[in-house]
Design an enzyme around this catalytic site. Structure first.
Site, PDB file in Angstrom:
ATOM      1  N   GLU A   1       1.904   4.554  -9.789  1.00 25.61           N
ATOM      2  CA  GLU A   1       1.128   3.320  -9.587  1.00 25.61           C
ATOM      3  C   GLU A   1       0.541   3.417  -8.187  1.00 25.61           C
ATOM      4  O   GLU A   1       1.226   3.149  -7.200  1.00 25.61           O
ATOM      5  CB  GLU A   1       2.047   2.089  -9.720  1.00 25.61           C
ATOM      6  CG  GLU A   1       2.617   1.890 -11.108  1.00 25.61           C
ATOM      7  CD  GLU A   1       1.597   1.366 -12.113  1.00 25.61           C
ATOM      8  OE1 GLU A   1       0.559   0.818 -11.690  1.00 25.61           O
ATOM      9  OE2 GLU A   1       1.831   1.500 -13.315  1.00 25.61           O
TER      10      GLU A   1
ATOM     11  N   CYS B   1      -2.480  -4.000  -3.824  1.00 27.00           N
ATOM     12  CA  CYS B   1      -3.127  -2.784  -4.344  1.00 27.00           C
ATOM     13  C   CYS B   1      -4.409  -3.084  -5.098  1.00 27.00           C
ATOM     14  O   CYS B   1      -5.337  -2.291  -5.095  1.00 27.00           O
ATOM     15  CB  CYS B   1      -2.153  -2.021  -5.239  1.00 27.00           C
ATOM     16  SG  CYS B   1      -1.528  -3.029  -6.588  1.00 27.00           S
TER      17      CYS B   1
HETATM   18  P1  NAD Z   1       3.553   4.932   0.633  1.00 27.83           P
HETATM   19  O1  NAD Z   1       2.966   5.916  -0.291  1.00 27.83           O
HETATM   20  O2  NAD Z   1       3.451   5.183   2.084  1.00 27.83           O
HETATM   21  O3  NAD Z   1       5.117   4.701   0.331  1.00 27.83           O
HETATM   22  C1  NAD Z   1       5.628   4.476  -0.963  1.00 27.83           C
HETATM   23  C2  NAD Z   1       7.010   5.077  -1.074  1.00 27.83           C
HETATM   24  O4  NAD Z   1       6.950   6.481  -0.798  1.00 27.83           O
HETATM   25  C3  NAD Z   1       8.049   4.495  -0.125  1.00 27.83           C
HETATM   26  O5  NAD Z   1       9.250   4.290  -0.847  1.00 27.83           O
HETATM   27  C4  NAD Z   1       8.213   5.562   0.938  1.00 27.83           C
HETATM   28  O6  NAD Z   1       9.507   5.619   1.457  1.00 27.83           O
HETATM   29  C5  NAD Z   1       7.907   6.850   0.186  1.00 27.83           C
HETATM   30  N1  NAD Z   1       7.304   7.884   1.036  1.00 27.83           N
HETATM   31  C6  NAD Z   1       6.433   7.726   2.058  1.00 27.83           C
HETATM   32  N2  NAD Z   1       6.065   8.917   2.565  1.00 27.83           N
HETATM   33  C7  NAD Z   1       6.719   9.852   1.853  1.00 27.83           C
HETATM   34  C8  NAD Z   1       6.767  11.282   1.878  1.00 27.83           C
HETATM   35  N3  NAD Z   1       6.053  11.980   2.763  1.00 27.83           N
HETATM   36  N4  NAD Z   1       7.539  11.917   0.988  1.00 27.83           N
HETATM   37  C9  NAD Z   1       8.258  11.231   0.090  1.00 27.83           C
HETATM   38  N5  NAD Z   1       8.256   9.881   0.006  1.00 27.83           N
HETATM   39  C10 NAD Z   1       7.513   9.204   0.875  1.00 27.83           C
HETATM   40  O7  NAD Z   1       2.872   3.569   0.200  1.00 27.83           O
HETATM   41  P2  NAD Z   1       2.994   2.189   0.903  1.00 27.83           P
HETATM   42  O8  NAD Z   1       2.382   2.307   2.260  1.00 27.83           O
HETATM   43  O9  NAD Z   1       4.386   1.678   0.784  1.00 27.83           O
HETATM   44  O10 NAD Z   1       2.065   1.287  -0.038  1.00 27.83           O
HETATM   45  C11 NAD Z   1       0.685   1.213   0.139  1.00 27.83           C
HETATM   46  C12 NAD Z   1      -0.050   1.937  -0.948  1.00 27.83           C
HETATM   47  O11 NAD Z   1       0.545   1.664  -2.202  1.00 27.83           O
HETATM   48  C13 NAD Z   1      -1.468   1.502  -1.079  1.00 27.83           C
HETATM   49  O12 NAD Z   1      -2.273   2.616  -1.335  1.00 27.83           O
HETATM   50  C14 NAD Z   1      -1.470   0.587  -2.293  1.00 27.83           C
HETATM   51  O13 NAD Z   1      -2.697   0.493  -2.950  1.00 27.83           O
HETATM   52  C15 NAD Z   1      -0.440   1.258  -3.130  1.00 27.83           C
HETATM   53  N6  NAD Z   1       0.144   0.309  -4.049  1.00 27.83           N
HETATM   54  C16 NAD Z   1      -0.075   0.450  -5.372  1.00 27.83           C
HETATM   55  C17 NAD Z   1       0.445  -0.472  -6.254  1.00 27.83           C
HETATM   56  C18 NAD Z   1       0.204  -0.386  -7.734  1.00 27.83           C
HETATM   57  O14 NAD Z   1       0.876  -1.111  -8.467  1.00 27.83           O
HETATM   58  N7  NAD Z   1      -0.691   0.444  -8.211  1.00 27.83           N
HETATM   59  C19 NAD Z   1       1.197  -1.529  -5.777  1.00 27.83           C
HETATM   60  C20 NAD Z   1       1.406  -1.622  -4.415  1.00 27.83           C
HETATM   61  C21 NAD Z   1       0.892  -0.694  -3.553  1.00 27.83           C
END
Ligand code: NAD
Length: 504
Positions: free
Chosen positions: A215, A249
């Site tokens: 997602e 998002c």
């Molecule tokens: P993110 O990708 O930075 O983090 C998401 C998860 O990934 C967290 O649990 C984090 O600990 C983990 N993570 C971060 N870096 C990592 C790495 N290098 N290796 C492994 N795991 C890692 O996202 P965010 O900043 O928490 O959220 C923002 C993004 O999420 C935006 O792009 C937003 O559009 C998207 N989003 C999508 C939805 C949806 O339902 N489609 C909902 C909310 C947010």
């Protein structure tokens, strides 16, 4: 601080696998008990959740209840109410070739599932998929986002108090912990977050060919034309942009309209925002903050004073950025190079709908697309010529709440979908099972497949396997035959009676 060392993570995953192997999560009564405990967790800790969301994002009580706590209670109750129906094996119809056999689709859990949440709706985005994974009979490792610290801590503290401690375990940590966790084999991974990290998760999943739902995010465009009521449309666009401080998002990312409409939108913004948040937006209890300094600094670099038509002020000490409208934005501007994920709305002037469609199609497929128009031709032009995870006509964000529709992205905005029954199906392996008749008649019907092959056998087999469109379901054919024979026997009886009496 709990131990999330490499050794501890190995034990956590192994414990979950051992728990799954006991088979207890397959029992529907056990699943319902866990879901009811989750509903209790939500109800008994509503205030603690509101407080955590306020610490993490300065989220208001109304937004916390509507978009997180109430949303989760509603969802878990729906799962409980529908579990028996959704978990029941399906009996699909079969063709002529299988008329003596039974076909059945069993709803198997995958096994041990990893759910990784994002920080913007830290509870909902973590616990909604968790609830669905529980309903489908899986064990779950729950990884909240470490960025929403208070919400992550709350989940880490509460989950063990309400749910089975071996089947459902929380891992709380940052990139290092997640990287280690992803080295393990899971049976399904459900990830919510950025496209960049989504690719990392997908690559890790690839090692074991683990099925994955991603997602993700991206830039969700809005098109507004002159047939829409500009004040109402602006209200709905602004609401989607200001909700959670634009950190949603499916927030409308940028607006495309003609220059004339652009001026009217700016006028409407000036009328609407003071009514919503008062003259000093920073003082409003209803307006969120940016989640951390890194995101605050990132957002501040996305605009300069010259294009600000409204707002623009900010305060780093409070991570506050005012709702900000940028006009006459060019596709090459910084704000158009990444998902904004903050309360900044750039307006890109376009001549018409086709120009907007061409622009959308020249970029990655959006998570959502918003079109404000009362012209059906324009609406259909967008629906037929663009691809996006979802579409909402004449509003923003509201499609998320309709859980009879799947929610998910397409292309770089994600893969897979959930909500309502789609959530249950996401965490369920649909196991097709054919139970063949082993009797003499079944074997006779089957024997044409055995060598030596011949044209007659081939003709028989192709006839048996041929798909037939029938207006009468196959299972009713025996009843029709009996009914037909009954009617025929009445007519034949009558005929015999008549001919005997005329011969007399
Ligand atoms: P993110 O990708 O930075 O983090 C998401 C998860 O990934 C967290 O649990 C984090 O600990 C983990 N993570 C971060 N870096 C990592 C790495 N290098 N290796 C492994 N795991 C890692 O996202 P965010 O900043 O928490 O959220 C923002 C993004 O999420 C935006 O792009 C937003 O559009 C998207 N989003 C999508 C939805 C949806 O339902 N489609 C909902 C909310 C947010």
């Amino acid at each position: 601080m709990k131990d999330y060392s490499a050794e501890a993570l190995k034990n956590i995953v192994q414990n979950a696998r051992n728990a799954f192997n006991t088979g207890r999560t397959k029992d529907l009564k056990f699943r319902k008990k866990q879901l009811k405990a989750l509903a209790r967790l939500y109800r008994e800790n509503t205030n603690a959740m509101i407080e955590a969301l306020s610490i993490d994002l300065h989220k208001s009580k109304q937004e916390s209840i509507l978009t997180e706590v109430f949303f989760m209670i509603n969802d878990v109750e729906d799962l409980i109410a529908n579990l028996d129906k959704w978990a029941k094996p399906e009996k699909p119809p079969t063709g002529l070739a299988n008329m003596l056999d039974k076909a059945c689709i069993y709803k198997d859990p995958y096994g041990v599932v990893l759910v990784m949440g994002a920080w913007n709706y830290p509870l909902q985005l973590t616990l909604l998929p968790t609830a669905a994974a529980i309903a489908a009979g899986n064990c779950v490792i729950i990884k909240p986002s470490e960025i929403s610290t208070a919400s992550a801590k709350l989940m880490e503290d509460l989950i063990p108090k309400y749910l089975d401690n071996e089947c459902y375990q929380v891992v709380n940590g940052g990139v290092e912990v997640t990287t280690e966790l992803l080295k393990h084999q899971f049976d399904y991974i459900f990830f919510t977050g950025s496209t960049t990290v989504g690719k990392i998760v997908h690559a890790a999943a690839n090692k074991y060919l683990t099925p994955t739902t991603l997602e993700l995010g991206g830039k969700s465009p809005v098109y507004l034309d002159e047939t829409a009521d500009i004040l109402t449309a602006t209200k709905r666009i602004l609401w989607g942009k200001c909700l959670n401080g634009g950190q949603t998002c499916i927030a409308p990312d940028y607006l495309m309209c003609t220059k004339e409409i652009q001026s009217k939108v700016v006028e409407a913004v000036k009328e609407i925002l003071p009514k919503w948040y008062g003259d000093n937006i920073k003082e409003s209890p209803d307006y969120c903050r940016i989640v951390n300094d890194r995101n605050f600094q990132r957002l501040r670099k996305l605009y300069d004073a010259e294009k600000v038509a409204y707002g623009g002020d900010s305060d780093p000490s409070d991570k506050y950025i005012a709702p900000t409208i940028l006009t006459n934005v060019s596709p090459n501007d910084a704000v158009m190079q990444e998902e904004i994920f903050g309360p900044i709305l750039p307006i890109i002037p376009v001549q018409n709908a086709q120009e907007a469609i061409d622009f959308i199609n020249s970029r990655p497929k959006p998570l959502s697309l918003y079109v404000f128009t009362t012209n059906n031709k324009i609406k259909n032009l967008f629906l037929e010529n663009t691809s996006s995870g979802s579409v909402c006509i004449n509003d923003t964000v509201m499609q998320f709440g309709v859980d009879t529709m799947p929610f998910g992205g397409v292309g770089l905005s994600g893969m897979g979908a959930y909500h309502g029954k789609y959530s249950f199906d996401t965490f369920t392996h649909h196991k097709s099972t054919l139970i063949k008749n082993l009797g003499a008649l079944g074997e006779t019907l089957s024997s044409a497949r055995y060598p030596p092959y011949s044209d007659n056998k081939l003709l028989f087999l192709t006839n048996m396997l041929k798909k037939r469109r029938s207006f009468i379901p196959f299972k009713y054919i025996p009843y029709l035959v009996v009914f037909g024979l009954g009617v025929a026997s009445v007519f034949i009886g009558q005929y015999i009676k008549n001919s005997t009496s005329s011969n007399k």
